[in-house]
Scaffold this motif. Sequence first.
Motif, short mmCIF file in Angstrom:
data_model
loop_
_atom_site.label_atom_id
_atom_site.label_comp_id
_atom_site.label_asym_id
_atom_site.label_seq_id
_atom_site.Cartn_x
_atom_site.Cartn_y
_atom_site.Cartn_z
N LEU A 151 18.82 25.59 44.32
CA LEU A 151 19.67 26.18 43.66
C LEU A 151 20.84 26.38 43.82
N THR A 152 21.69 26.04 42.95
CA THR A 152 22.95 26.01 42.27
C THR A 152 24.06 26.74 42.81
N ILE A 153 25.30 27.12 44.22
CA ILE A 153 25.74 27.48 44.44
C ILE A 153 27.17 27.17 44.03
N ASN A 154 27.72 28.26 42.72
CA ASN A 154 29.27 27.06 43.22
C ASN A 154 29.94 29.20 42.36
N ASN A 155 29.48 29.82 43.71
CA ASN A 155 29.87 31.37 43.62
C ASN A 155 30.92 31.66 44.96
N GLN A 156 31.72 32.68 44.79
CA GLN A 156 32.47 33.05 46.14
C GLN A 156 32.92 34.62 45.56
N THR A 157 32.10 35.51 46.23
CA THR A 157 32.70 37.01 46.58
C THR A 157 33.73 37.28 47.16
N VAL A 158 34.82 38.00 46.77
CA VAL A 158 36.62 37.60 47.28
C VAL A 158 36.26 38.97 47.89
N PHE A 159 36.68 39.80 49.08
CA PHE A 159 36.39 41.29 49.36
C PHE A 159 38.01 40.61 48.93
N GLU A 160 38.26 42.19 48.67
CA GLU A 160 39.99 42.52 49.82
C GLU A 160 39.98 44.09 49.58
N GLU A 161 40.57 45.30 50.54
CA GLU A 161 41.05 46.60 51.22
C GLU A 161 41.32 46.73 49.50
N ILE A 162 41.02 48.08 49.21
CA ILE A 162 41.65 48.58 48.47
C ILE A 162 42.67 49.68 49.15
N ASP A 163 41.83 50.72 50.08
CA ASP A 163 42.06 51.44 50.60
C ASP A 163 41.44 51.74 52.19
N ASN A 164 41.41 52.60 52.65
CA ASN A 164 40.88 52.82 54.20
C ASN A 164 39.43 52.82 53.83
N GLN A 165 39.16 53.74 53.03
CA GLN A 165 37.86 53.75 52.26
C GLN A 165 37.40 52.87 50.73
N ASN A 166 38.38 52.14 50.12
CA ASN A 166 37.34 51.41 49.30
C ASN A 166 37.52 49.51 49.45
N ILE A 167 36.52 48.69 49.13
CA ILE A 167 36.30 47.77 49.46
C ILE A 167 36.58 47.28 47.48
N GLY A 168 37.26 46.28 46.88
CA GLY A 168 37.16 45.56 46.11
C GLY A 168 36.71 44.41 45.98
N PHE A 169 35.68 43.73 45.24
CA PHE A 169 35.37 42.48 45.59
C PHE A 169 35.35 42.13 43.74
N SER A 170 35.65 40.70 43.70
CA SER A 170 35.84 40.03 42.16
C SER A 170 34.93 38.47 42.80
N SER A 171 35.23 38.33 41.08
CA SER A 171 34.79 36.47 41.92
C SER A 171 35.03 36.01 40.15
N LYS A 172 36.06 34.38 40.52
CA LYS A 172 36.88 34.20 39.57
C LYS A 172 35.43 33.25 38.70
N SER A 173 34.23 32.98 38.96
CA SER A 173 32.55 32.89 37.56
C SER A 173 32.45 33.60 36.92
N GLY A 174 32.90 35.15 37.71
CA GLY A 174 32.78 36.18 37.15
C GLY A 174 31.23 37.14 37.43
N VAL A 175 30.66 36.58 38.38
CA VAL A 175 29.81 36.96 38.92
C VAL A 175 30.20 37.22 40.49
N SER A 176 29.79 38.31 40.78
CA SER A 176 30.25 38.93 42.55
C SER A 176 29.02 39.95 42.94
N GLN A 177 28.26 38.70 44.46
CA GLN A 177 27.58 39.39 44.37
C GLN A 177 27.33 39.94 45.84
N ILE A 178 26.39 40.46 46.48
CA ILE A 178 26.99 41.96 48.23
C ILE A 178 26.02 41.58 48.89
N SER A 179 25.37 41.32 49.35
CA SER A 179 23.99 41.02 50.99
C SER A 179 24.83 42.04 51.98
N ARG A 180 23.46 42.05 53.00
CA ARG A 180 23.15 43.07 53.52
C ARG A 180 24.61 43.07 54.26
#
Length: 233
Positions: free
Chosen positions: A165-194
């Motif tokens: 696998l070529t892995i050049n991606n990092q998803t950034v998680f940031e708190e929007i408010d107490n119940q919402n988490i924002g996610f983004s990535s510089k690569s344009g590809v965001s991923q979420i695991s269990r």
Amino acid sequence: MKPINDTIFKVERNFSPVLSSDCKVLIEAAKNTDRYRSRILYHTSEDSVPQHMLICFDKRSIVEVSTHKHPESFTLIDGVAQYRFYDKAGIVETDVRMSPAHVGGVFFVHIEAEVPHRFFTFTNGVIANEVGYSSFAPENTTFGTDGGFSMANDDSMAKVAEQRLTINNQTVFEEIDNQNIGFSSKSGVSQISRPDLIAFLDNKRQSMAFRWAKKTDVSTEGLEALVAFLPGE
């Protein structure tokens, strides 16, 4: 569930649940078409935004390199598959191996607009929920056929399965408010695991909504969310 043709079906989103028996119909339909895929549409109309579909891939399905003018998200429900993402020259930038949430790996991917990608299925009956944040009309999708994309389209599932696998991606998680988490990535590809979800649930001790957001000061109104529930909620 009403058939539109041999491989496309539709349900009324507000009234009709998708049943396990419907998934079996999708799997059989995908086996018997030249594209080896089938889908259930559950957006209201062709003009709806976003557009939702439950899509099924046979192991023989070939998805060429494509680029969309709109973002999309992909939640794997059953099977094992891999997204491969490319730069504008057709060079591999990053891979995301996917499996259902209960397996413990990456099960959700959000792809920003204009990111070239291919999808490889490693098992029969791969089922996923796909959301497009615009119409999936032909004019909104470009298929890569020249240069590096031509070579990328020649890659087979068997070849990709054996490659590192070529892995050049990092998803950034940031708190929007107490119940919402924002996610983004510089690569344009965001991923979420269990494990990503469990880490936030263990910390917050309440259900959380995960939403794509370039900035954490955006409004949550109208944004599709991946919601993680605590047991018993």
